[in-house]
Design a protein around this motif. Structure first.
Motif, PDB file in Angstrom:
ATOM      1  N   CYS A 155       0.811  -1.220   0.000  1.00 44.12           N
ATOM      2  CA  CYS A 155       0.000   0.000   0.000  1.00 44.12           C
ATOM      3  C   CYS A 155       0.844   1.271   0.000  1.00 44.12           C
ATOM      4  CB  CYS A 155      -0.964  -0.004   1.176  1.00 44.12           C
ATOM      5  SG  CYS A 155      -0.154   0.158   2.785  1.00 44.12           S
ATOM      6  N   ASP A 156       2.122   1.149   0.330  1.00 51.24           N
ATOM      7  CA  ASP A 156       3.059   2.279   0.343  1.00 51.24           C
ATOM      8  C   ASP A 156       2.791   3.282   1.462  1.00 51.24           C
ATOM      9  OD1 ASP A 156       5.317   3.679  -0.605  1.00 51.24           O
ATOM     10  OD2 ASP A 156       4.079   4.973  -1.835  1.00 51.24           O
ATOM     11  N   MET A 157       2.131   2.857   2.511  1.00 47.78           N
ATOM     12  CA  MET A 157       1.895   3.755   3.639  1.00 47.78           C
ATOM     13  C   MET A 157       3.139   3.878   4.519  1.00 47.78           C
ATOM     14  SD  MET A 157      -1.205   4.931   3.444  1.00 47.78           S
ATOM     15  CE  MET A 157      -1.525   5.520   5.088  1.00 47.78           C
ATOM     16  N   CYS A 158       3.909   2.807   4.643  1.00 48.37           N
ATOM     17  CA  CYS A 158       5.034   2.773   5.574  1.00 48.37           C
ATOM     18  C   CYS A 158       6.276   3.503   5.067  1.00 48.37           C
ATOM     19  CB  CYS A 158       5.391   1.329   5.917  1.00 48.37           C
ATOM     20  SG  CYS A 158       5.847   0.304   4.495  1.00 48.37           S
ATOM     21  N   GLU A 159       6.592   3.346   3.803  1.00 56.06           N
ATOM     22  CA  GLU A 159       7.860   3.865   3.283  1.00 56.06           C
ATOM     23  C   GLU A 159       8.053   5.365   3.538  1.00 56.06           C
ATOM     24  OE1 GLU A 159      10.602   3.664  -0.711  1.00 56.06           O
ATOM     25  OE2 GLU A 159       8.429   3.634  -0.953  1.00 56.06           O
ATOM     26  N   PRO A 160       7.095   6.218   3.215  1.00 52.99           N
ATOM     27  CA  PRO A 160       7.336   7.647   3.449  1.00 52.99           C
ATOM     28  C   PRO A 160       7.344   8.037   4.932  1.00 52.99           C
ATOM     29  CG  PRO A 160       5.130   7.304   2.558  1.00 52.99           C
ATOM     30  CD  PRO A 160       5.837   5.978   2.525  1.00 52.99           C
ATOM     31  N   GLU A 161       6.853   7.176   5.796  1.00 55.91           N
ATOM     32  CA  GLU A 161       6.802   7.481   7.231  1.00 55.91           C
ATOM     33  C   GLU A 161       8.101   7.170   7.965  1.00 55.91           C
ATOM     34  OE1 GLU A 161       4.383   9.081   8.834  1.00 55.91           O
ATOM     35  OE2 GLU A 161       3.356   9.266   6.916  1.00 55.91           O
ATOM     36  N   CYS A 162       8.978   6.380   7.369  1.00 57.23           N
ATOM     37  CA  CYS A 162      10.208   5.969   8.054  1.00 57.23           C
ATOM     38  C   CYS A 162      11.213   7.117   8.094  1.00 57.23           C
ATOM     39  CB  CYS A 162      10.831   4.760   7.359  1.00 57.23           C
ATOM     40  SG  CYS A 162      12.334   4.194   8.183  1.00 57.23           S
ATOM     41  N   PRO A 163      11.543   7.605   9.294  1.00 56.55           N
ATOM     42  CA  PRO A 163      12.461   8.734   9.396  1.00 56.55           C
ATOM     43  C   PRO A 163      13.913   8.381   9.064  1.00 56.55           C
ATOM     44  CG  PRO A 163      11.939   7.917  11.579  1.00 56.55           C
ATOM     45  CD  PRO A 163      11.067   7.162  10.615  1.00 56.55           C
ATOM     46  N   ASN A 164      14.228   7.098   9.015  1.00 53.48           N
ATOM     47  CA  ASN A 164      15.602   6.666   8.733  1.00 53.48           C
ATOM     48  C   ASN A 164      15.789   6.171   7.307  1.00 53.48           C
ATOM     49  OD1 ASN A 164      16.439   7.155  11.400  1.00 53.48           O
ATOM     50  ND2 ASN A 164      15.659   5.182  12.049  1.00 53.48           N
ATOM     51  N   GLY A 165      14.737   6.141   6.513  1.00 51.75           N
ATOM     52  CA  GLY A 165      14.853   5.628   5.148  1.00 51.75           C
ATOM     53  C   GLY A 165      15.137   4.136   5.106  1.00 51.75           C
ATOM     54  N   ALA A 166      14.666   3.416   6.124  1.00 51.66           N
ATOM     55  CA  ALA A 166      14.955   1.979   6.223  1.00 51.66           C
ATOM     56  C   ALA A 166      14.024   1.112   5.379  1.00 51.66           C
ATOM     57  CB  ALA A 166      14.863   1.532   7.682  1.00 51.66           C
ATOM     58  N   ILE A 167      12.929   1.676   4.892  1.00 47.28           N
ATOM     59  CA  ILE A 167      11.939   0.887   4.155  1.00 47.28           C
ATOM     60  C   ILE A 167      12.052   1.181   2.665  1.00 47.28           C
ATOM     61  CG2 ILE A 167       9.478   0.424   3.845  1.00 47.28           C
ATOM     62  CD1 ILE A 167       9.088   1.264   6.787  1.00 47.28           C
ATOM     63  N   SER A 168      12.077   0.098   1.876  1.00 51.69           N
ATOM     64  CA  SER A 168      12.116   0.227   0.421  1.00 51.69           C
ATOM     65  C   SER A 168      11.374  -0.946  -0.203  1.00 51.69           C
ATOM     66  CB  SER A 168      13.567   0.258  -0.081  1.00 51.69           C
ATOM     67  OG  SER A 168      14.215  -0.964   0.226  1.00 51.69           O
ATOM     68  N   MET A 169      11.096  -0.828  -1.479  1.00 51.97           N
ATOM     69  CA  MET A 169      10.399  -1.899  -2.185  1.00 51.97           C
ATOM     70  C   MET A 169      11.370  -3.037  -2.434  1.00 51.97           C
ATOM     71  SD  MET A 169       7.502  -2.735  -3.227  1.00 51.97           S
ATOM     72  CE  MET A 169       6.897  -4.167  -4.079  1.00 51.97           C
ATOM     73  N   GLY A 170      10.986  -4.236  -2.043  1.00 51.90           N
ATOM     74  CA  GLY A 170      11.783  -5.423  -2.316  1.00 51.90           C
ATOM     75  C   GLY A 170      11.353  -6.027  -3.638  1.00 51.90           C
ATOM     76  N   SER A 171      11.676  -7.282  -3.860  1.00 54.05           N
ATOM     77  CA  SER A 171      11.316  -7.919  -5.128  1.00 54.05           C
ATOM     78  C   SER A 171       9.808  -8.130  -5.266  1.00 54.05           C
ATOM     79  CB  SER A 171      12.053  -9.247  -5.284  1.00 54.05           C
ATOM     80  OG  SER A 171      11.717 -10.128  -4.223  1.00 54.05           O
ATOM     81  N   GLU A 172       9.119  -8.354  -4.125  1.00 54.52           N
ATOM     82  CA  GLU A 172       7.672  -8.553  -4.181  1.00 54.52           C
ATOM     83  C   GLU A 172       6.902  -7.672  -3.202  1.00 54.52           C
ATOM     84  OE1 GLU A 172       6.434 -12.629  -4.074  1.00 54.52           O
ATOM     85  OE2 GLU A 172       8.197 -13.275  -5.204  1.00 54.52           O
ATOM     86  N   ILE A 173       7.483  -7.425  -2.037  1.00 56.59           N
ATOM     87  CA  ILE A 173       6.835  -6.591  -1.017  1.00 56.59           C
ATOM     88  C   ILE A 173       7.870  -5.627  -0.446  1.00 56.59           C
ATOM     89  CG2 ILE A 173       5.094  -8.315  -0.383  1.00 56.59           C
ATOM     90  CD1 ILE A 173       6.845  -9.009   2.077  1.00 56.59           C
ATOM     91  N   PHE A 174       7.382  -4.678   0.341  1.00 56.12           N
ATOM     92  CA  PHE A 174       8.309  -3.751   0.982  1.00 56.12           C
ATOM     93  C   PHE A 174       9.183  -4.499   1.984  1.00 56.12           C
ATOM     94  CE2 PHE A 174       5.410  -0.713  -0.786  1.00 56.12           C
ATOM     95  CZ  PHE A 174       6.216   0.367  -1.076  1.00 56.12           C
TER      96      PHE A 174
END
Length: 84
Positions: A12-31
């Protein structure tokens, strides 16, 4: 402890912009969460924002392979922010 996004993820892409450390990114199938950058929002917020915004219950969990104390997470926060 770093957090882990499970296969319940619906991209859903809700988590990625919320991470203050930039730790979340799109993987091969899911974040995915990069454990070296995840501080569970210690130093930023009272609780992990990715878990707060995720619409799927128990989709983002504690990563059993990356166990860290609160002090270790705060130390990682200091390093990531360039305060060390």
């Amino acid at each position: 402890m770093a957090l882990l996004i499970t296969d319940k993820c619906i991209n859903c892409d809700m988590c990625e912009p919320e991470c203050p450390n930039g730790a979340i990114s799109m993987g091969s199938e899911i974040f995915k969460i990069e454990p070296d950058l995840c501080t569970e929002c210690k130093g930023h917020y009272d609780k992990p924002t990715c878990q707060s915004v995720c619409p799927i219950s128990k989709c983002i969990i504690t990563d059993p392979d990356n166990v860290e104390t609160e002090d270790q997470l705060l130390e990682k926060f200091v390093v990531i922010q360039g305060m060390a």
